[in-house]
Scaffold this active site. Structure first.
Site, PDB file in Angstrom:
ATOM      1  N   LYS A  22       0.653  -1.163   0.381  1.00 24.03           N
ATOM      2  CA  LYS A  22      -0.372  -0.017   0.027  1.00 24.03           C
ATOM      3  C   LYS A  22       1.133   1.089   0.327  1.00 24.03           C
ATOM      4  O   LYS A  22       0.700   2.241  -1.261  1.00 24.03           O
ATOM      5  CB  LYS A  22      -0.907  -0.230   1.122  1.00 24.03           C
ATOM      6  N   ASN A  23       1.616   1.283   0.747  1.00 19.32           N
ATOM      7  CA  ASN A  23       2.434   2.641   1.167  1.00 19.32           C
ATOM      8  C   ASN A  23       3.589   2.595  -0.122  1.00 19.32           C
ATOM      9  O   ASN A  23       4.202   4.125  -0.070  1.00 19.32           O
ATOM     10  CB  ASN A  23       3.474   2.522   2.354  1.00 19.32           C
ATOM     11  N   ARG A  93      -4.979  10.747   4.944  1.00 15.63           N
ATOM     12  CA  ARG A  93      -3.328  11.891   4.925  1.00 15.63           C
ATOM     13  C   ARG A  93      -2.860  11.793   3.374  1.00 15.63           C
ATOM     14  O   ARG A  93      -2.187  12.594   2.881  1.00 15.63           O
ATOM     15  CB  ARG A  93      -2.874  11.143   6.085  1.00 15.63           C
ATOM     16  N   CYS A 117      -5.212  12.488  13.258  1.00 18.85           N
ATOM     17  CA  CYS A 117      -5.575  11.309  12.969  1.00 18.85           C
ATOM     18  C   CYS A 117      -5.793  11.017  13.892  1.00 18.85           C
ATOM     19  O   CYS A 117      -5.020  11.224  14.989  1.00 18.85           O
ATOM     20  CB  CYS A 117      -5.149  11.245  11.729  1.00 18.85           C
ATOM     21  N   ARG A 122       0.691  14.677  13.506  1.00 17.29           N
ATOM     22  CA  ARG A 122       1.577  14.148  11.935  1.00 17.29           C
ATOM     23  C   ARG A 122       1.233  15.118  11.318  1.00 17.29           C
ATOM     24  O   ARG A 122       0.127  15.446   9.806  1.00 17.29           O
ATOM     25  CB  ARG A 122       0.536  12.813  11.319  1.00 17.29           C
ATOM     26  N   PRO A 123       1.555  16.726  10.793  1.00 18.92           N
ATOM     27  CA  PRO A 123       1.232  17.375  10.214  1.00 18.92           C
ATOM     28  C   PRO A 123       2.294  17.124   9.290  1.00 18.92           C
ATOM     29  O   PRO A 123       3.137  16.718   9.055  1.00 18.92           O
ATOM     30  CB  PRO A 123       2.824  18.438  11.661  1.00 18.92           C
ATOM     31  N   VAL A 124       2.191  18.187   8.301  1.00 19.39           N
ATOM     32  CA  VAL A 124       3.022  18.592   6.797  1.00 19.39           C
ATOM     33  C   VAL A 124       3.845  19.452   6.928  1.00 19.39           C
ATOM     34  O   VAL A 124       4.786  19.781   6.012  1.00 19.39           O
ATOM     35  CB  VAL A 124       2.131  18.087   5.493  1.00 19.39           C
ATOM     36  N   ASP A 125       4.993  20.255   7.590  1.00 22.19           N
ATOM     37  CA  ASP A 125       5.433  21.302   8.107  1.00 22.19           C
ATOM     38  C   ASP A 125       6.835  21.106   7.251  1.00 22.19           C
ATOM     39  O   ASP A 125       7.390  22.308   6.054  1.00 22.19           O
ATOM     40  CB  ASP A 125       5.190  22.269   9.537  1.00 22.19           C
ATOM     41  N   GLN A 126       7.184  19.801   6.958  1.00 17.49           N
ATOM     42  CA  GLN A 126       8.792  19.775   5.733  1.00 17.49           C
ATOM     43  C   GLN A 126       8.108  19.393   5.000  1.00 17.49           C
ATOM     44  O   GLN A 126       9.709  19.348   3.734  1.00 17.49           O
ATOM     45  CB  GLN A 126       9.100  18.077   6.836  1.00 17.49           C
ATOM     46  N   ASP A 305       4.523   0.931  12.332  1.00 22.73           N
ATOM     47  CA  ASP A 305       3.573  -0.358  11.252  1.00 22.73           C
ATOM     48  C   ASP A 305       3.226  -1.087  12.092  1.00 22.73           C
ATOM     49  O   ASP A 305       2.060  -2.153  11.561  1.00 22.73           O
ATOM     50  CB  ASP A 305       3.483   0.300   9.789  1.00 22.73           C
ATOM     51  N   ILE A 327       7.660   6.975  17.157  1.00 21.17           N
ATOM     52  CA  ILE A 327       7.982   7.741  15.955  1.00 21.17           C
ATOM     53  C   ILE A 327       5.990   8.522  15.975  1.00 21.17           C
ATOM     54  O   ILE A 327       5.696   9.942  15.873  1.00 21.17           O
ATOM     55  CB  ILE A 327       7.111   6.976  14.530  1.00 21.17           C
ATOM     56  N   ARG A 397      -8.626  -0.542   4.477  1.00 17.54           N
ATOM     57  CA  ARG A 397      -8.138   0.872   4.054  1.00 17.54           C
ATOM     58  C   ARG A 397      -6.572   0.064   3.317  1.00 17.54           C
ATOM     59  O   ARG A 397      -5.882   0.688   2.653  1.00 17.54           O
ATOM     60  CB  ARG A 397      -7.798   1.916   5.431  1.00 17.54           C
TER      61      ARG A 397
HETATM   62  C1  UD1 Z   1       4.225   6.650   6.478  1.00 10.97           C
HETATM   63  C2  UD1 Z   1       3.366   5.484   6.346  1.00 10.97           C
HETATM   64  C3  UD1 Z   1       2.867   5.716   7.860  1.00 10.97           C
HETATM   65  C4  UD1 Z   1       4.015   4.809   8.942  1.00 10.97           C
HETATM   66  C5  UD1 Z   1       4.892   6.370   8.391  1.00 10.97           C
HETATM   67  C6  UD1 Z   1       6.173   6.506   9.575  1.00 10.97           C
HETATM   68  C7  UD1 Z   1       2.580   6.228   3.851  1.00 10.97           C
HETATM   69  C8  UD1 Z   1       1.935   6.177   3.372  1.00 10.97           C
HETATM   70  N1  UD1 Z   1       2.321   6.135   5.375  1.00 10.97           N
HETATM   71  O1  UD1 Z   1       3.246   8.278   6.972  1.00 10.97           O
HETATM   72  O2  UD1 Z   1       2.054   3.914   7.228  1.00 10.97           O
HETATM   73  O3  UD1 Z   1       3.500   4.626   9.756  1.00 10.97           O
HETATM   74  O4  UD1 Z   1       4.994   6.927   7.424  1.00 10.97           O
HETATM   75  O5  UD1 Z   1       7.190   5.226   8.891  1.00 10.97           O
HETATM   76  O6  UD1 Z   1       4.250   6.065   3.530  1.00 10.97           O
HETATM   77  N2  UD1 Z   1       6.141  14.967  10.775  1.00 10.97           N
HETATM   78  C9  UD1 Z   1       6.154  15.958  10.544  1.00 10.97           C
HETATM   79  N3  UD1 Z   1       6.350  17.248   9.967  1.00 10.97           N
HETATM   80  C10 UD1 Z   1       6.419  16.488   8.728  1.00 10.97           C
HETATM   81  C11 UD1 Z   1       6.403  15.355   8.749  1.00 10.97           C
HETATM   82  C12 UD1 Z   1       6.622  14.432   8.879  1.00 10.97           C
HETATM   83  O7  UD1 Z   1       6.533  16.595  12.137  1.00 10.97           O
HETATM   84  O8  UD1 Z   1       6.459  17.423   7.598  1.00 10.97           O
HETATM   85  C13 UD1 Z   1       6.227  13.696  12.099  1.00 10.97           C
HETATM   86  C14 UD1 Z   1       5.542  12.696  12.255  1.00 10.97           C
HETATM   87  O9  UD1 Z   1       4.240  13.303  13.174  1.00 10.97           O
HETATM   88  C15 UD1 Z   1       5.568  11.968  12.813  1.00 10.97           C
HETATM   89  C16 UD1 Z   1       7.790  11.419  11.629  1.00 10.97           C
HETATM   90  O10 UD1 Z   1       7.467  12.827  11.723  1.00 10.97           O
HETATM   91  O11 UD1 Z   1       5.783  12.179  14.430  1.00 10.97           O
HETATM   92  C17 UD1 Z   1       7.539  10.556  10.652  1.00 10.97           C
HETATM   93  O12 UD1 Z   1       6.188  10.785   9.699  1.00 10.97           O
HETATM   94  P1  UD1 Z   1       5.861  10.695   8.405  1.00 10.97           P
HETATM   95  O13 UD1 Z   1       7.762   9.688   8.390  1.00 10.97           O
HETATM   96  O14 UD1 Z   1       6.194  11.810   7.468  1.00 10.97           O
HETATM   97  O15 UD1 Z   1       4.778   9.432   8.059  1.00 10.97           O
HETATM   98  P2  UD1 Z   1       4.097   9.529   6.838  1.00 10.97           P
HETATM   99  O16 UD1 Z   1       5.031   9.424   5.828  1.00 10.97           O
HETATM  100  O17 UD1 Z   1       2.404  10.351   7.329  1.00 10.97           O
END
Ligand code: UD1
Length: 417
Positions: A22-23, A93, A117, A122-126, A305, A327, A397
């Site tokens: 899936k991922n 997401r 969620c 799980r922000p997307v700031d990065q 996961d 994580i 899902r």
């Molecule tokens: C992906 C996987 C998910 C898995 C996770 C960690 C997909 C679709 N999903 O989720 O199944 O559990 O990796 O292996 O591939 N973070 C920030 N800012 C950002 C991005 C991330 O603070 O902009 C934080 C997150 O809140 C979290 C950590 O970084 O604590 C890792 O998150 P991330 O690797 O981004 O997870 P996803 O890519 O959403």
């Protein structure tokens, strides 16, 4: 809403085929936006999240066809909208993965912010920080990320933490940017590598994928390609946990044991006998598992996961396991439900102490996220008596026909509609 009804205590015997990851499939479908040519993908799992992504891409004007045997054909030659609306993003997401490709190819994107969620903020700031470093003008407006750029420019980007979808979004954007992008602190997950391989097959110039430093030389355009999605290591790990908990002997086909080091290591530690070939795993379990402690971390460490599933196994183990979730901040929602089945688990912040009990007893349980639901199925398969897992919407899902695969292994499990 559908439920799963499980009659526990039956050892698992037989052979099943593991689906595509899936991922890996989610970002790779979004990579279809990067070219006007056809992208043909094989081994795409039939999952709710994949359906959501296809619906999102179709709404933008993508021609997306699902054929038999897990093939999906994409063609983004008539994209008329660069918007990802809230009603789709809120259910998944990973929709944020359209941001990089849309911006790189069309110079604009409007993507709803995902919001919180069940498993944490799980922000997307990065993602935003990286695209801004590449020259995008980004603002948050009415709950949307609104991004514009004439043409993205290569940049040196160091993310504050390792982010999987963040690395993927930036790698896709950089593929069509002008000049060289260096991603430092990049995610090394096999799904990131699979995406890099598709992009390379489409004409991208990428090196270092699979390490924490990925270098991308942008090109002017990408072309079509054909690619087979890597096997799902989390699905495979989940079935192995089920055998370790319920006992028996199973063979998994179409797996990639090379991507599963930390998972196989922990399950062997728990007493599962494991034999591997290039694309198969045979595993058997007699007697009670042993407690196995672990901390979740980025690849190649133990994946978050798989935390819930290996916790379910530990509830039945001989001894005490200490589990640390590094994580996500709120990923212990299965704990209460496992305790209702007789498990002995104490939580202190990010740490869970699991003291094994000789037996779990079936109960009606419910989970609020995908992997938590899988852990309850594992517990139900091993428990004495009947377990009903409610709201398996979450399971759908991320697991393709889970109950059919378990039935093929002899489990007494039924979907109740
Ligand atoms: C992906 C996987 C998910 C898995 C996770 C960690 C997909 C679709 N999903 O989720 O199944 O559990 O990796 O292996 O591939 N973070 C920030 N800012 C950002 C991005 C991330 O603070 O902009 C934080 C997150 O809140 C979290 C950590 O970084 O604590 C890792 O998150 P991330 O690797 O981004 O997870 P996803 O890519 O959403």
């Amino acid at each position: 809403m559908d439920k799963l009804h499980i009659e526990g205590g039956v050892a698992l015997e037989g052979e099943i085929t593991i689906s595509g990851a899936k991922n890996a499939a989610l970002p790779i479908l979004c990579a279809g936006l990067l070219t006007a040519d056809t992208l043909a993908l094989d081994n795409v799992p039939d999952l709710r999240d994949i359906g959501t992504t296809l619906a999102l891409l179709q709404r933008m004007g993508m021609h997306a066809e699902r054929e038999t045997g897990g093939r999906v054909r994409l063609r983004a030659d008539r994209i008329h909208s660069q918007e990802a609306p809230y009603e789709l993003v809120k259910t998944m997401r990973a929709s944020i993965l359209v941001l990089g490709p849309l911006l790189a190819r069309f110079g604009q994107a409007r993507v709803s912010l995902p919001g919180g969620c069940a498993i944490g903020q799980r922000p997307v700031d990065q993602h935003i920080k990286g695209l801004a470093a590449m020259g995008a003008r980004i603002r948050i407006e009415h709950g949307f990320v609104v991004a514009q750029a004439e043409r993205l420019r290569g940049a040196s980007i160091l993310t504050d933490m390792v982010t999987v979808t963040g690395t993927e979004n930036l790698m896709m954007a950089a593929a069509l940017a002008e000049g060289r992008t260096v991603l430092e602190n990049a995610a090394c997950e096999p799904e990131v590598v699979d995406l890099a391989e598709v992009l390379i097959a489409m004409g991208a110039r990428i090196e270092g994928h699979g390490t924490d430093r990925i270098v991308i030389e942008g090109v002017d355009s990408l072309h079509g390609a054909t690619h087979r999605i890597v096997p799902d290591r989390i699905e495979a790990g989940t079935f192995l946990c089920a055998v370790a908990a319920a006992g028996g002997r199973v063979t998994l086909r179409d797996v990639a044991p090379r991507t599963m080091g930390a998972i196989l290591d922990k399950l062997a530690d728990a007493g599962l006998a494991i034999e591997c070939g290039e694309d198969w795993i045979r595993a058997s379990m007699d007697g009670r598992p042993r407690a196995t402690s672990f901390r979740t971390s980025e690849y190649p460490g133990f994946p978050t996961d798989m935390q819930a599933q290996v916790m379910a196994l530990n509830t039945l183990a001989e001894g005490t396991a200490v589990i640390t979730e590094n994580i996500f901040e709120n990923r212990y929602m299965h704990v209460q439900e496992l305790c209702r089945m007789g498990a002995d688990i104490d939580i202190d912040g990010h740490t869970a102490v699991v003291t094994g009990v000789p037996e779990l007893s079936g109960a009606t349980v419910m989970a609020t996220d995908l992997r938590a639901s899988a852990s309850l199925v594992i517990a139900g398969l091993a428990a004495r008596g009947q377990t009903t897992v409610e709201r398996i919407y979450h399971l759908d899902r991320g697991y393709e026909r889970m109950e059919a695969k378990l039935q093929a292994l002899g489990a007494r499990i039924q979907r109740i509609r």
